[in-house]
Design an enzyme around this catalytic site. Structure first.
Site, PDB file in Angstrom:
ATOM      1  N   LEU A 611       0.715  -1.198  -0.088  1.00  0.00           N
ATOM      2  CA  LEU A 611       0.113  -0.051  -0.100  1.00  0.00           C
ATOM      3  C   LEU A 611       0.784   1.379  -0.133  1.00  0.00           C
ATOM      4  O   LEU A 611       1.782   1.348   0.738  1.00  0.00           O
ATOM      5  CB  LEU A 611      -0.844   0.113   1.174  1.00  0.00           C
ATOM      6  CG  LEU A 611      -2.003  -1.042   1.238  1.00  0.00           C
ATOM      7  CD1 LEU A 611      -2.616  -0.900   2.631  1.00  0.00           C
ATOM      8  CD2 LEU A 611      -2.804  -0.935   0.175  1.00  0.00           C
ATOM      9  N   LYS A 680       5.752   0.484  13.042  1.00  0.00           N
ATOM     10  CA  LYS A 680       5.115   1.196  11.802  1.00  0.00           C
ATOM     11  C   LYS A 680       4.817   2.547  12.275  1.00  0.00           C
ATOM     12  O   LYS A 680       4.652   3.615  11.355  1.00  0.00           O
ATOM     13  CB  LYS A 680       3.979   0.268  11.365  1.00  0.00           C
ATOM     14  CG  LYS A 680       4.449  -1.168  10.793  1.00  0.00           C
ATOM     15  CD  LYS A 680       3.329  -1.810  10.327  1.00  0.00           C
ATOM     16  CE  LYS A 680       3.771  -3.296   9.645  1.00  0.00           C
ATOM     17  NZ  LYS A 680       2.708  -4.210   9.288  1.00  0.00           N
TER      18      LYS A 680
END
Length: 813
Positions: A611, A680
């Protein structure tokens, strides 16, 4: 009338000489021909070797002499069935050669004068053999000794032609000649005193040009073993191709800078007479070759060729005492001239503080000693510094008549070199703007030529050299995708992506031409042992242009070498999150190195697999937007687990399934502990400009104490079984509230946290299925309705596609 010259390779064997004779036979049907020939390939070197051995009182000179005889005898025997007559006449020449070598041995001396006499035997022998063979074939041929035509001074080994006498001799002889083909030995001549002389390196080309100019022929043909002058050295750049047309000036520049097909002085005798020179290939006479003339051929090529000279020594004379003082340059160049040292490159700073020049590396020690002696007084008074000498260098040169009318050529040259970590030591550009030269390290020549050739001659195709470490599920998928898309990329994006290195934890393989992706796995059977440092050293040793290192591991030791790659201007693509989630100082250092060395560092797959999450955030920040908060489900693994876990399927089995299908790390504790999600959101915070550390993130773990304290993966799975009631309670509480369990990462006002949350119906996270990820960016431009990126956030295929996209992004940079 035409003049044809055949080089050493063209007459290097009986088979090639037969091709020469075929060419002469066909050409002579329509034109009288003058054919100038070099010595049989390698013979000049053997003659010099024999002379050097004889001078050293080494009787091995006789062995070399015997080799010279054997080579010529073999050629004669293969050329004609009845070789007895030719051999007898050749024997006379060999007797003279043997006597000369014996004399050198006896007096222990090899003067330039004797050396000229020695090496002249090569051309005299080859021309005699070819002429006699043609006579025996019944062809209208005669041999004429060039020594009877070309008259020089007594500057042995590189004699200067006395043109008025020479031209008269040539004209007078050929006015009387009636034969259709005249064979002449190249390179050889005689002084006005009758001494044997030679015309120096490339002398056979020179001989042909002298004859062509004197006779004002319609064309001079230089026959060699390549099909013309190439855009660059075809031995180093396989994409190089012959140039159809060149001007005399372009040809001289290319020849001066290493194009061995033509010797620069060759052009001079025919230049003013506008006699075209045609470079042809003896082995492929049908090839077009290269035509050199003063005609405007209409070519729109800005750069015609890229050439180079190896083994250059760079000298720098500098000092404050040089400023404003006339005569330094004069004394410097007179010193070099007195030592017969040729300058091949020169540049001077406008401040007059320094002069930089390049010479052949073989003359470096002589030049250094002579210059320091000349300026001994100034050096002792500290007016100037002792001469600085750098070796191991080469000169590359862009050449083309049209460069002067096009802007930005220098910029393209130096930006291309810079992007490939090729350091330029010195630069020179003539006032004519037909040549831009740069001095670089010898080790960078191949990469420089390939990079520049791609930039100026292959603008439609760019080659990427990819090195992959980590050949697991994701690595295999990436290799398959590159293989599958190779033709598409080449046709549609003009990208030639080659995987030239691969490594797993045990073995590593390399192929600078590109690993065969049809059977790459089998090549690991006999591969070298793998090591992180060994892989890095091989990448640097290969020194390929547009190199990209791809890390498909989760190894902290691999992440630790990113900075080494970036410092060598090797781009880095990583799905390994360790580097970007390490200490902020290390993260910042990698960003800085990427900018400093113009080497991309991309890690889109660190967050959300394939993504475009990081790219979207970067675009928001770059466009001036300000990110207020981020809410995200960033673990495809955890989303898969909580989407499949229920009161009908226990937690242990769900995690096992996730690992089996490749949604978790080999150690699922990395995913389930929340540390992966914390990394992340940390990376996203840093991309938003926040200098955050991993310790700053609040991690509200849903695991039990026994889960977190498990000692191994197997032990962890045992604890999951033991703690099943705990997980069932989590599920039951969420179900009772009509909520879904989602592991959420949040960032707001410089703070971040991760943890399991109950997501109510109607929330964008509620219906997030399977292994999908979702990120909501609330910004000044998107304050109420966030910018949402959503899609598969785990799995080998999508992660590989994210890596692939980063590789393509680097190519398009």
């Amino acid at each position: 009338m035409k003049v044809l010259k055949f080089g050493g390779t063209s007459v290097g064997s009986a088979q090639n000489i037969k091709k020469v004779i075929d060419i002469l036979q066909k050409e002579s049907l329509s034109n009288p021909l003058v054919c100038v020939v070099s010595a049989v390939g390698g013979i000049t070197d053997k003659l010099l070797e024999a002379g050097a051995l004889a001078k050293q009182k080494d009787k091995k000179y006789k062995t070399v002499f015997d080799k010279i005889k054997t080579i010529h005898y073999k050629v004669i025997e293969e050329l004609t069935p009845d070789s007895t007559t030719i051999k007898k006449e050749v024997d006379t020449k060999f007797e003279d050669l043997e006597q000369l070598l014996n004399g050198i041995f006896l007096i222990n001396e090899l003067s330039p004068k004797t050396s000229d006499k020695l090496v002249s035997f090569g051309e005299l022998l080859s021309s005699f053999i070819i002429a006699k063979t043609m006579e025996n074939m019944g062809l209208n041929t005669i041999i004429k000794n060039s020594q009877e035509l070309i008259v020089t001074n007594s500057n042995f080994t590189k004699a200067e032609v006395i043109y008025d006498v020479t031209n008269k001799n040539i004209i007078d002889y050929f006015n009387q000649a009636t034969q259709q083909v005249t064979i002449l030995p190249g390179f050889v001549s005689k002084s006005h005193l009758g001494e044997i002389t030679t015309l120096g390196r490339g002398g056979s080309d020179f001989t042909a040009a002298i004859i062509a100019a004197a006779l004002k022929v319609e064309q001079l043909e230089i026959w060699t073993d390549v099909s013309g002058m190439y855009t660059t050295n075809p031995k180093l750049v396989k994409q190089a191709y012959p140039i159809n047309n060149l001007s005399y000036q372009e040809a001289m520049e290319l020849s001066h800078f290493g194009a061995k097909v033509l010797y620069p002085p060759t052009v001079q005798p025919v230049l003013n007479l506008a006699i075209p020179i045609h470079i042809k290939n003896t082995l492929h006479p049908e090839a077009n070759g290269t035509v050199i003339s003063n005609q405007n051929n209409g070519s729109d090529l800005t750069v015609k060729g890229i050439s180079h000279i190896d083994k250059v020594a760079l000298f720098t004379l500098e000092g404050s005492g040089m400023v404003g003082i006339p005569g330094f340059s004069k004394r410097l160049f007179e010193t070099l001239a007195s030592e017969k040292i040729n300058i091949i490159f020169i540049t001077q700073a406008s401040s007059e503080h320094s002069i930089c020049f390049g010479i052949d590396e073989g003359n470096a020690e002589t030049a250094e000693l002579a210059i320091n002696n000349t300026f001994e007084n100034e050096i002792s008074l500290h007016k100037i510094n002792p001469i600085i000498v750098e070796k191991g260098l080469s000169i590359i040169a862009l050449i083309g008549d049209n460069m002067k009318s096009h802007q930005g050529i220098s910029g393209k040259l130096f930006s291309t070199l810079g992007k490939n970590n090729i350091n330029v030591r010195a630069i020179a550009q003539g006032a004519s703007e037909k040549n831009i030269s740069a001095v670089i390290n010898n080790n960078d020549v191949s990469k420089a030529l390939n990079s520049l050739h791609e930039r100026f001659f292959e603008v439609n195709t760019k080659q990427l050299n990819v090195f992959i470490t980590g050949i697991g599920n994701v690595g295999e998928k990436l290799i398959d995708q590159i293989h599958q898309q190779h033709n598409f990329l080449k046709k549609n994006l003009k990208l030639d992506v080659k995987i030239v290195g691969m490594a797993n934890s045990r073995k590593m393989i390399f192929n600078p031409k590109g690993i065969d992706l049809n059977n790459w796995a089998s090549q690991f059977h006999h591969a070298d042992k793998s090591s992180i440092e060994g892989f890095y050293q091989k990448v640097i040793e290969l020194n390929l242009r547009n190199s990209i290192f791809v890390d498909v591991t989760a190894d902290k030791d691999v992440a630790a070498v990113y900075e080494n790659y970036l410092k060598q201007s090797v781009a880095v693509v990583a799905c390994n999150k360790i580097a970007c989630s390490d200490k902020y100082a290390n993260y910042k250092n990698l960003q800085d190195l990427s900018l400093k060395y113009n080497a991309s560092f991309l890690y889109e797959t660190n967050v959300g697999a394939g993504l475009p999450i990081i790219n979207t955030l970067n675009n928001l920040v770059a466009s001036g937007d300000k990110v207020i908060s981020i809410q995200a489900v960033l673990s495809g693994s955890l989303n898969f687990v909580f989407n499949n876990f229920s009161d009908k399927k226990n937690f242990h089995d769900t995690v096992k399934q996730a690992q089996f299908e490749g949604y978790t790390e080999p150690d699922p504790r990395i995913d389930l502990s929340g540390i992966d999600v914390a990394r992340k959101i940390l990376i996203l915070a840093r991309e938003n400009g926040i200098p955050m550390e991993i310790e700053d993130i609040v991690n509200d773990s849903f695991l039990t104490k026994s889960n977190l304290e498990s000692t191994s993966v197997d032990n962890f799975y045992d604890t999951l079984i033991e703690e099943e009631p705990h997980f069932q309670k989590l599920y039951a509480d969420a179900k009772a509230n009509n909520c879904q369990l989602k592991y959420v990462a949040e960032y707001k006002n410089g703070k971040a946290k991760v943890g399991l949350q109950q997501i109510p119906e109607g929330h964008p996270f509620y219906n997030l299925e399977g292994k999908d990820n979702i990120v909501m960016f609330y910004t000044q431009r998107y304050p109420e309705q966030p910018l949402i990126v959503k899609g598969a956030g785990a799995g080998a295929d999508v992660t590989a596609s994210g890596l692939f996209a980063d590789i393509i992004r680097i190519a398009n940079k």
